[in-house]
Design a protein around this motif. Structure first.
Motif, PDB file in Angstrom:
ATOM      1  N   LYS A  51      -0.733 -13.464  14.479  1.00  0.00           N
ATOM      2  CA  LYS A  51      -2.132 -13.834  14.664  1.00  0.00           C
ATOM      3  C   LYS A  51      -2.912 -12.537  14.862  1.00  0.00           C
ATOM      4  N   LEU A  52      -3.806 -12.253  13.910  1.00  0.00           N
ATOM      5  CA  LEU A  52      -4.558 -11.009  13.917  1.00  0.00           C
ATOM      6  C   LEU A  52      -6.020 -11.283  14.232  1.00  0.00           C
ATOM      7  N   GLY A  53      -6.545 -10.601  15.242  1.00  0.00           N
ATOM      8  CA  GLY A  53      -7.965 -10.648  15.572  1.00  0.00           C
ATOM      9  C   GLY A  53      -8.603  -9.343  15.147  1.00  0.00           C
ATOM     10  N   ILE A  54      -9.736  -9.429  14.472  1.00  0.00           N
ATOM     11  CA  ILE A  54     -10.464  -8.235  14.020  1.00  0.00           C
ATOM     12  C   ILE A  54     -11.878  -8.320  14.564  1.00  0.00           C
ATOM     13  N   VAL A  55     -12.296  -7.299  15.295  1.00  0.00           N
ATOM     14  CA  VAL A  55     -13.658  -7.230  15.823  1.00  0.00           C
ATOM     15  C   VAL A  55     -14.398  -6.135  15.063  1.00  0.00           C
ATOM     16  N   ILE A  56     -15.486  -6.509  14.422  1.00  0.00           N
ATOM     17  CA  ILE A  56     -16.297  -5.547  13.669  1.00  0.00           C
ATOM     18  C   ILE A  56     -17.618  -5.385  14.404  1.00  0.00           C
ATOM     19  N   SER A  57     -17.893  -4.161  14.867  1.00  0.00           N
ATOM     20  CA  SER A  57     -19.129  -3.907  15.610  1.00  0.00           C
ATOM     21  C   SER A  57     -19.965  -2.803  14.965  1.00  0.00           C
ATOM     22  N   THR A  58     -19.709  -2.540  13.702  1.00  0.00           N
ATOM     23  CA  THR A  58     -20.461  -1.522  12.979  1.00  0.00           C
ATOM     24  C   THR A  58     -21.134  -2.159  11.773  1.00  0.00           C
ATOM     25  N   ASN A  59     -22.162  -1.515  11.275  1.00  0.00           N
ATOM     26  CA  ASN A  59     -22.789  -1.966  10.034  1.00  0.00           C
ATOM     27  C   ASN A  59     -22.594  -0.927   8.931  1.00  0.00           C
ATOM     28  N   GLU A  60     -21.633  -0.047   9.118  1.00  0.00           N
ATOM     29  CA  GLU A  60     -21.313   0.971   8.107  1.00  0.00           C
ATOM     30  C   GLU A  60     -20.525   0.279   6.987  1.00  0.00           C
ATOM     31  N   PRO A  61     -21.061   0.275   5.759  1.00  0.00           N
ATOM     32  CA  PRO A  61     -20.487  -0.527   4.688  1.00  0.00           C
ATOM     33  C   PRO A  61     -19.000  -0.292   4.412  1.00  0.00           C
ATOM     34  N   GLU A  62     -18.584   0.949   4.297  1.00  0.00           N
ATOM     35  CA  GLU A  62     -17.184   1.213   3.962  1.00  0.00           C
ATOM     36  C   GLU A  62     -16.250   0.725   5.060  1.00  0.00           C
ATOM     37  N   THR A  63     -16.628   0.914   6.311  1.00  0.00           N
ATOM     38  CA  THR A  63     -15.798   0.465   7.432  1.00  0.00           C
ATOM     39  C   THR A  63     -15.701  -1.056   7.461  1.00  0.00           C
ATOM     40  N   CYS A  64     -16.820  -1.744   7.302  1.00  0.00           N
ATOM     41  CA  CYS A  64     -16.812  -3.211   7.269  1.00  0.00           C
ATOM     42  C   CYS A  64     -15.942  -3.713   6.123  1.00  0.00           C
ATOM     43  N   TRP A  65     -16.119  -3.137   4.958  1.00  0.00           N
ATOM     44  CA  TRP A  65     -15.375  -3.532   3.763  1.00  0.00           C
ATOM     45  C   TRP A  65     -13.874  -3.364   3.984  1.00  0.00           C
ATOM     46  N   ASN A  66     -13.473  -2.234   4.553  1.00  0.00           N
ATOM     47  CA  ASN A  66     -12.047  -1.989   4.798  1.00  0.00           C
ATOM     48  C   ASN A  66     -11.478  -2.926   5.859  1.00  0.00           C
ATOM     49  N   ALA A  67     -12.237  -3.217   6.896  1.00  0.00           N
ATOM     50  CA  ALA A  67     -11.768  -4.146   7.924  1.00  0.00           C
ATOM     51  C   ALA A  67     -11.530  -5.525   7.312  1.00  0.00           C
ATOM     52  N   LEU A  68     -12.449  -5.982   6.502  1.00  0.00           N
ATOM     53  CA  LEU A  68     -12.309  -7.280   5.842  1.00  0.00           C
ATOM     54  C   LEU A  68     -11.185  -7.256   4.809  1.00  0.00           C
ATOM     55  N   ARG A  69     -11.042  -6.144   4.122  1.00  0.00           N
ATOM     56  CA  ARG A  69      -9.961  -5.993   3.132  1.00  0.00           C
ATOM     57  C   ARG A  69      -8.606  -6.113   3.815  1.00  0.00           C
ATOM     58  N   LEU A  70      -8.478  -5.538   5.004  1.00  0.00           N
ATOM     59  CA  LEU A  70      -7.248  -5.693   5.775  1.00  0.00           C
ATOM     60  C   LEU A  70      -7.017  -7.157   6.106  1.00  0.00           C
ATOM     61  N   GLY A  71      -8.086  -7.858   6.484  1.00  0.00           N
ATOM     62  CA  GLY A  71      -7.970  -9.278   6.781  1.00  0.00           C
ATOM     63  C   GLY A  71      -7.494 -10.080   5.580  1.00  0.00           C
ATOM     64  N   VAL A  72      -8.024  -9.785   4.406  1.00  0.00           N
ATOM     65  CA  VAL A  72      -7.602 -10.466   3.176  1.00  0.00           C
ATOM     66  C   VAL A  72      -6.124 -10.185   2.908  1.00  0.00           C
ATOM     67  N   PHE A  73      -5.724  -8.933   3.055  1.00  0.00           N
ATOM     68  CA  PHE A  73      -4.320  -8.574   2.845  1.00  0.00           C
ATOM     69  C   PHE A  73      -3.417  -9.306   3.837  1.00  0.00           C
ATOM     70  N   ALA A  74      -3.833  -9.356   5.097  1.00  0.00           N
ATOM     71  CA  ALA A  74      -3.035 -10.040   6.126  1.00  0.00           C
ATOM     72  C   ALA A  74      -2.892 -11.525   5.808  1.00  0.00           C
ATOM     73  N   ARG A  75      -3.937 -12.152   5.295  1.00  0.00           N
ATOM     74  CA  ARG A  75      -3.846 -13.564   4.901  1.00  0.00           C
ATOM     75  C   ARG A  75      -2.818 -13.741   3.789  1.00  0.00           C
ATOM     76  N   LYS A  76      -2.765 -12.784   2.865  1.00  0.00           N
ATOM     77  CA  LYS A  76      -1.776 -12.852   1.781  1.00  0.00           C
ATOM     78  C   LYS A  76      -0.350 -12.742   2.324  1.00  0.00           C
ATOM     79  N   GLN A  77      -0.218 -12.150   3.517  1.00  0.00           N
ATOM     80  CA  GLN A  77       1.086 -12.056   4.174  1.00  0.00           C
ATOM     81  C   GLN A  77       1.353 -13.294   5.032  1.00  0.00           C
ATOM     82  N   LYS A  78       0.444 -14.266   4.954  1.00  0.00           N
ATOM     83  CA  LYS A  78       0.530 -15.536   5.700  1.00  0.00           C
ATOM     84  C   LYS A  78       0.199 -15.393   7.180  1.00  0.00           C
ATOM     85  N   ASP A  79      -0.480 -14.309   7.551  1.00  0.00           N
ATOM     86  CA  ASP A  79      -0.922 -14.137   8.928  1.00  0.00           C
ATOM     87  C   ASP A  79      -2.204 -14.941   9.154  1.00  0.00           C
TER      88      ASP A  79
END
Length: 106
Positions: free
Chosen positions: A2-30
């Motif tokens: 179970k992965l929790g991700i807290v995003i507190s920035t509005n910097e585009p690349e950082t937000c994009w990468n945080a969400l990309r990690l979330g997408v990858f984790a879902r593909k791992q069934k997390d």
């Protein structure tokens, strides 16, 4: 996991990468839950041609992840929330932290 991700920035690349990690984790069934806090609630507006932040958030939702947004932070920005930034509370953030095996902040 179970992965929790807290995003507190509005910097585009950082937000994009945080969400990309979330997408990858879902593909791992997390289980993935994202909480947007502070400037992070601006996620729909911060994308660029290179970093499609809203598109990545939609990918996460389509993959079965969830996204919640701090209601107070949205109200400070005179926003009522949306599909990508649904109005939420500190209690929801607390629950994500309490229930997650790992919590990452960006």
């Amino acid at each position: 996991m179970k992965l929790g991700i807290v995003i507190s920035t509005n910097e585009p690349e950082t937000c994009w990468n945080a969400l990309r990690l979330g997408v990858f984790a879902r593909k791992q069934k997390d289980e993935v839950r994202v909480f947007l806090l502070g400037q992070g609630v601006e996620i729909e507006k911060v994308g660029t041609e290179r970093f499609d932040v809203a598109g990545m958030a939609r990918q996460l939702l389509d993959a079965g992840g969830s996204v919640l947004a701090c209601g107070t932070c949205l109200k400070l920005r005179e926003s009522e929330g949306s599909e990508l930034c649904p109005l939420s509370t500190m209690a929801d953030l607390y629950q994500i932290v309490a229930d997650s095996d790992k919590v990452l902040t960006f």
